[in-house]
Design an enzyme around this catalytic site. Structure first.
Site, PDB file in Angstrom:
ATOM      1  N   HIS A 106      -6.878  -4.681   4.863  1.00  0.00           N
ATOM      2  CA  HIS A 106      -5.997  -5.851   4.821  1.00  0.00           C
ATOM      3  C   HIS A 106      -4.544  -5.507   5.136  1.00  0.00           C
ATOM      4  O   HIS A 106      -3.651  -6.299   4.843  1.00  0.00           O
ATOM      5  CB  HIS A 106      -6.096  -6.537   3.452  1.00  0.00           C
ATOM      6  CG  HIS A 106      -7.412  -7.199   3.235  1.00  0.00           C
ATOM      7  ND1 HIS A 106      -7.879  -7.562   1.976  1.00  0.00           N
ATOM      8  CD2 HIS A 106      -8.386  -7.587   4.106  1.00  0.00           C
ATOM      9  CE1 HIS A 106      -9.069  -8.123   2.094  1.00  0.00           C
ATOM     10  NE2 HIS A 106      -9.395  -8.141   3.377  1.00  0.00           N
ATOM     11  N   CYS A 136       9.213  -3.809  21.958  1.00  0.00           N
ATOM     12  CA  CYS A 136       9.460  -4.814  22.996  1.00  0.00           C
ATOM     13  C   CYS A 136      10.780  -5.556  22.812  1.00  0.00           C
ATOM     14  O   CYS A 136      11.150  -6.371  23.657  1.00  0.00           O
ATOM     15  CB  CYS A 136       8.304  -5.812  23.062  1.00  0.00           C
ATOM     16  SG  CYS A 136       8.208  -6.954  21.651  1.00  0.00           S
ATOM     17  N   GLY A 172     -13.066  -2.756  -8.982  1.00  0.00           N
ATOM     18  CA  GLY A 172     -11.944  -3.655  -9.195  1.00  0.00           C
ATOM     19  C   GLY A 172     -11.845  -4.804  -8.213  1.00  0.00           C
ATOM     20  O   GLY A 172     -10.737  -5.216  -7.879  1.00  0.00           O
ATOM     21  N   THR A 173     -12.964  -5.317  -7.762  1.00  0.00           N
ATOM     22  CA  THR A 173     -12.924  -6.453  -6.841  1.00  0.00           C
ATOM     23  C   THR A 173     -13.837  -7.566  -7.337  1.00  0.00           C
ATOM     24  O   THR A 173     -14.920  -7.305  -7.871  1.00  0.00           O
ATOM     25  CB  THR A 173     -13.304  -6.046  -5.413  1.00  0.00           C
ATOM     26  OG1 THR A 173     -13.363  -7.200  -4.577  1.00  0.00           O
ATOM     27  CG2 THR A 173     -14.634  -5.312  -5.362  1.00  0.00           C
TER      28      THR A 173
END
Length: 231
Positions: A106, A136, A172-173
């Protein structure tokens, strides 16, 4: 168990003082997801989005890895096979805790992304509307974070890691966000043993062969010690 693949979510960093997505208090509770975590929200109000992620970046930079982060780094150091960490977290605490071979699906708060040319670079602690891309020179800098509606990073490589796993651990999800929620099925299809380590059962708990519940700073070091054969 030569190859271990680990998925981590916000729960592993909660005890370092970083709020989870579903906490009643904290930064996420102060904003609508649509306003701060979507490309459309950034297009509507880039100042709000930059302010939100600046606050998250400050919070993250002050946070320290906890015993769970350091236990996974210990596992990487002492396990004779490969240990791969795939994280949904953007805080960088795995690296602070000594881990390597970490895949940030992520993105990461320390990163900046050019919306014009896709160049990535190390973000300043405070980003603002109009920040120039060093490649750019377009004023198109945004946080290098995967927002809702965007494809997570490195999915082809992540699926390849899962296909080679002998042991898959989800730590932990809540298992409510895809595609990460389905990683357990990918690992199962590869023949891996699967274990969930969580404060409380996730929405995918029935898919795991083994489960352990409690604070990450307690159950993760215990599990790591068992895997590496320490009492």
């Amino acid at each position: 168990m030569s190859k271990i693949v680990i998925l981590t979510g916000a729960g592993i960093s909660a005890e370092s003082g970083l709020g989870t997505f579903r906490d009643e208090n904290g930064l996420w509770a102060q904003h609508r997801i649509e306003d701060v975590a979507t490309p459309e929200g950034f297009a509507r109000n880039p100042d709000l989005v930059h302010s939100f992620y600046n606050a998250r970046r400050h919070q993250s930079s002050a946070a320290q890895p906890n015993a769970a982060h350091m236990a996974l780094a210990q596992l990487q150091a002492q396990h004779p096979g490969e240990v791969v960490i795939i994280t949904q977290n953007v805080d960088g605490l795995h690296e602070k805790g000594g881990a390597s071979n970490v895949w940030h699906m992520h993105g990461i708060l320390d990163g900046a992304l050019c919306a014009a040319c896709s160049h990535r670079w190390y973000a300043a602690e405070d980003m603002h509307r109009g920040t120039l891309c060093p490649s750019c020179q377009m004023p198109a800098a945004r946080p290098d974070i995967v927002w809702f509606g965007e494809m997570p990073y490195d999915m082809e490589q992540i699926y390849a890691q899962l296909a080679g796993a002998d042991l898959f651990a989800s730590i932990g999800t809540s298992s409510q966000v895809y595609p990460a929620a389905a990683f357990v099925h990918e690992a199962q299809a590869a023949g891996a043993h699967t274990v969930e380590l969580n404060l409380e059962p996730s929405s995918m708990v029935s898919s795991f062969a083994e489960t352990r519940f409690g604070p990450a700073t307690v159950i993760v070091p215990q599990w790591v010690n068992e895997v590496i054969g320490q009492p």
